[in-house]
Design a protein around this motif. Structure first.
Motif, PDB file in Angstrom:
ATOM      1  N   LYS A 137      44.691  45.791  31.951  1.00 25.09           N
ATOM      2  CA  LYS A 137      43.428  45.131  31.601  1.00 25.09           C
ATOM      3  C   LYS A 137      43.530  44.473  30.230  1.00 25.09           C
ATOM      4  O   LYS A 137      43.076  43.338  30.029  1.00 25.09           O
ATOM      5  CB  LYS A 137      42.281  46.139  31.613  1.00 25.09           C
ATOM      6  CG  LYS A 137      41.892  46.668  32.988  1.00 25.09           C
ATOM      7  CD  LYS A 137      40.716  47.634  32.850  1.00 25.09           C
ATOM      8  CE  LYS A 137      40.203  48.111  34.190  1.00 25.09           C
ATOM      9  NZ  LYS A 137      41.164  48.938  34.935  1.00 25.09           N
TER      10      LYS A 137
ATOM     11  N   GLU B 111      39.630  33.260  40.432  1.00 29.05           N
ATOM     12  CA  GLU B 111      39.721  34.491  41.223  1.00 29.05           C
ATOM     13  C   GLU B 111      38.932  34.311  42.517  1.00 29.05           C
ATOM     14  O   GLU B 111      37.948  33.559  42.561  1.00 29.05           O
ATOM     15  CB  GLU B 111      39.215  35.703  40.428  1.00 29.05           C
ATOM     16  CG  GLU B 111      37.766  35.655  40.003  1.00 29.05           C
ATOM     17  CD  GLU B 111      36.834  36.316  40.998  1.00 29.05           C
ATOM     18  OE1 GLU B 111      37.308  36.977  41.950  1.00 29.05           O
ATOM     19  OE2 GLU B 111      35.610  36.153  40.834  1.00 29.05           O
TER      20      GLU B 111
ATOM     21  N   MET C 152      35.716  42.140  40.133  1.00 24.83           N
ATOM     22  CA  MET C 152      36.072  41.950  38.725  1.00 24.83           C
ATOM     23  C   MET C 152      35.191  42.810  37.824  1.00 24.83           C
ATOM     24  O   MET C 152      35.661  43.362  36.818  1.00 24.83           O
ATOM     25  CB  MET C 152      35.944  40.472  38.346  1.00 24.83           C
ATOM     26  CG  MET C 152      36.982  39.561  39.000  1.00 24.83           C
ATOM     27  SD  MET C 152      38.654  39.788  38.327  1.00 24.83           S
ATOM     28  CE  MET C 152      38.510  38.955  36.737  1.00 24.83           C
TER      29      MET C 152
ATOM     30  N   TYR D 168      32.773  38.419  34.204  1.00 23.81           N
ATOM     31  CA  TYR D 168      32.735  37.234  33.352  1.00 23.81           C
ATOM     32  C   TYR D 168      32.044  37.508  32.025  1.00 23.81           C
ATOM     33  O   TYR D 168      32.435  36.963  30.985  1.00 23.81           O
ATOM     34  CB  TYR D 168      32.055  36.065  34.061  1.00 23.81           C
ATOM     35  CG  TYR D 168      32.052  34.816  33.200  1.00 23.81           C
ATOM     36  CD1 TYR D 168      33.247  34.138  32.957  1.00 23.81           C
ATOM     37  CD2 TYR D 168      30.889  34.362  32.594  1.00 23.81           C
ATOM     38  CE1 TYR D 168      33.274  33.013  32.139  1.00 23.81           C
ATOM     39  CE2 TYR D 168      30.902  33.235  31.778  1.00 23.81           C
ATOM     40  CZ  TYR D 168      32.102  32.568  31.552  1.00 23.81           C
ATOM     41  OH  TYR D 168      32.130  31.468  30.740  1.00 23.81           O
TER      42      TYR D 168
ATOM     43  N   GLN E 223      35.366  30.247  34.363  1.00 27.16           N
ATOM     44  CA  GLN E 223      35.855  31.104  35.450  1.00 27.16           C
ATOM     45  C   GLN E 223      35.402  30.551  36.792  1.00 27.16           C
ATOM     46  O   GLN E 223      34.207  30.407  37.047  1.00 27.16           O
ATOM     47  CB  GLN E 223      35.352  32.538  35.297  1.00 27.16           C
ATOM     48  CG  GLN E 223      35.804  33.440  36.447  1.00 27.16           C
ATOM     49  CD  GLN E 223      35.482  34.893  36.210  1.00 27.16           C
ATOM     50  OE1 GLN E 223      35.725  35.432  35.125  1.00 27.16           O
ATOM     51  NE2 GLN E 223      34.924  35.568  37.213  1.00 27.16           N
TER      52      GLN E 223
ATOM     53  N   SER F  69      35.040  31.366  40.535  1.00 23.75           N
ATOM     54  CA  SER F  69      34.990  32.488  41.464  1.00 23.75           C
ATOM     55  C   SER F  69      34.645  31.956  42.853  1.00 23.75           C
ATOM     56  O   SER F  69      33.531  31.465  43.086  1.00 23.75           O
ATOM     57  CB  SER F  69      33.940  33.513  41.022  1.00 23.75           C
ATOM     58  OG  SER F  69      34.324  34.140  39.815  1.00 23.75           O
TER      59      SER F  69
END
Length: 416
Positions: A98, A113, A120, A127, A139, A141
């Motif tokens: 991580k 992702e 997540m 996020y 990000q 998603s």
């Protein structure tokens, strides 16, 4: 940009000459929708790092077909959607894993992702956590039903999206059961909308320093591809149904048989219809008062009785090549080709849509190229995909600033 507290990037991570040169993307995604989105960014010049679980890598690595040598087998499916990426195997179930991701996020511009929503967050890498480390992070998603809503946690595949988004019910023939679209259009449409959203968010981040979450659902993406089906229903109460190879009202605009196969013919406007009648030696048909206008030819009964038989006569004794040569630049007529014919078509080569990547003893992989043509910063699709974790040292030293001893420690602990 490197500063006093940031290590200088490794040469492999330096900005490319592509349109997205200098953009750093972390790709945590698997199979198709996410990996393809990241691959498009890589083709366009971004530095993309594929991050996989060392004990559970991208399942697409096992998908056929395969490049093979005596020592290795490599998925061509995986290669096509992960070309041009660097590879890191990182166990995000560990605290060190991580932290390594967080250290990479601090330098990244984009993270991609496609886990099920909530994954997540469960990992402690939602996020909100990542944005505190890097407020300008974008990000992407991608999921089946999206990050919000009552269905968000449901498992989903491409066919889920085709079913839930309405497309499956519209495809096929009226007298048969509906048919799914023959490619994974749920994944592919989410890919394209995802890249558009990412580039828009990246533009905002570059201008303001503020990143954001780009939430793209396969079901939403499919619904946005249903053309007029939504307004047909909301305005006229009409529910879209399978129509085979025919358009709902435009005629002629469908598949027709010829001497050695089938062609698409779409000369439905008055100008194109007259040109077709002249081209095929029946000029009087253009002035026939029953079929001389587009609106008349759109009538289903008139079309079946007068127009279709005429076209069938035009095509019956001519081959696909003869028809294409005859049509030339004058009317829209195209042979229905299989993929082998498309790959070997000189026109495909002229557009650089089949590219080769050299995999050494495995051979050279021919795959589809990049349809986005940029005149100043051309994409680079002819690159190989990463082996599992092969660039861990380069990435962790060049971006996270890890020492060789720390990287060795992570490797001993099974983190990488």
């Amino acid at each position: 940009m490197s500063g006093p507290d940031q290590p200088a990037p490794h040469p492999l991570l330096a900005a490319s000459a592509g349109a997205l040169g200098g953009v750093l993307v972390l790709d945590l995604s698997r199979v198709l929708a996410g990996p393809y989105a990241a691959q498009l960014l890589a083709d366009l010049g971004a530095t993309v790092i594929k991050i996989e679980n060392p004990a559970d890598p991208d399942v697409a690595r096992g998908f056929p077909p395969y490049l093979r040598s005596e020592a290795e087998e490599f998925s061509a499916y995986y290669a096509q959607y992960n070309r041009g990426k660097l590879g890191v195997a990182l166990n995000l179930a560990t605290e060190d894993g991580k932290q390594a991701l967080k250290d990479l996020v601090a330098r990244a511009d984009v993270l991609v992702e496609n886990f099920r929503p909530g994954t997540m967050i469960k990992l402690g890498l939602g996020y909100d956590v990542l944005a505190k480390i890097n407020p300008r992070l974008v990000q992407l998603s991608i999921s089946g039903y999206g990050q919000t809503g009552s269905r968000s946690r449901r498992p989903a595949f491409d066919s889920t999206a085709q079913a839930a988004g309405g497309l499956w019910s519209m495809n096929g023939y009226q007298d048969r059961e509906p048919v799914r679209v023959g490619v994974t259009i749920g994944d592919l449409s989410a890919t394209l909308f995802g890249v558009i959203g990412t580039l828009a968010a990246l533009r905002h981040a570059e201008r303001t320093g503020q990143g954001q979450l780009v939430d793209v659902a396969q079901v939403d993406s499919i619904l946005a591809l249903t053309e007029t089906a939504v307004v047909d229903y909301t305005v006229a109460g009409t529910v879209a149904a399978p129509a085979g190879n025919e358009h709902a009202w435009v005629r002629p605009y469908e598949l027709f048989p010829c001497a050695d196969g089938k062609v698409f013919f779409g000369a439905y406007t008055d100008k194109l219809w007259r040109a077709s009648c002249d081209l095929f030696g029946t000029p009087d048909a253009a002035d026939d008062q029953e079929i001389d206008t587009m609106r008349k030819r759109f009538d289903a009964e008139v079309y079946e009785r007068r127009v279709r038989p005429l076209i069938m006569d035009w095509f019956r004794d001519r081959t696909r090549a003869e028809l294409e040569d005859l049509a030339g630049d004058l009317i829209p007529l195209t042979a229905i080709k299989d993929v082998g014919e498309v790959v070997d078509d000189p026109g495909t080569a002229e557009r650089d849509m089949i590219v080769e990547a050299d995999y050494g003893e495995l051979g050279r992989l021919r795959m589809f190229g990049q349809p986005i043509k940029l005149s100043v910063t051309p994409p680079t699709p002819d690159r190989i995909a990463n082996r599992l974790g092969e660039h861990a040292d380069v990435v962790l030293s060049g971006i996270a600033g890890y020492s060789a001893d720390k990287i060795a420690e992570l490797r001993r602990g099974g983190v990488i």
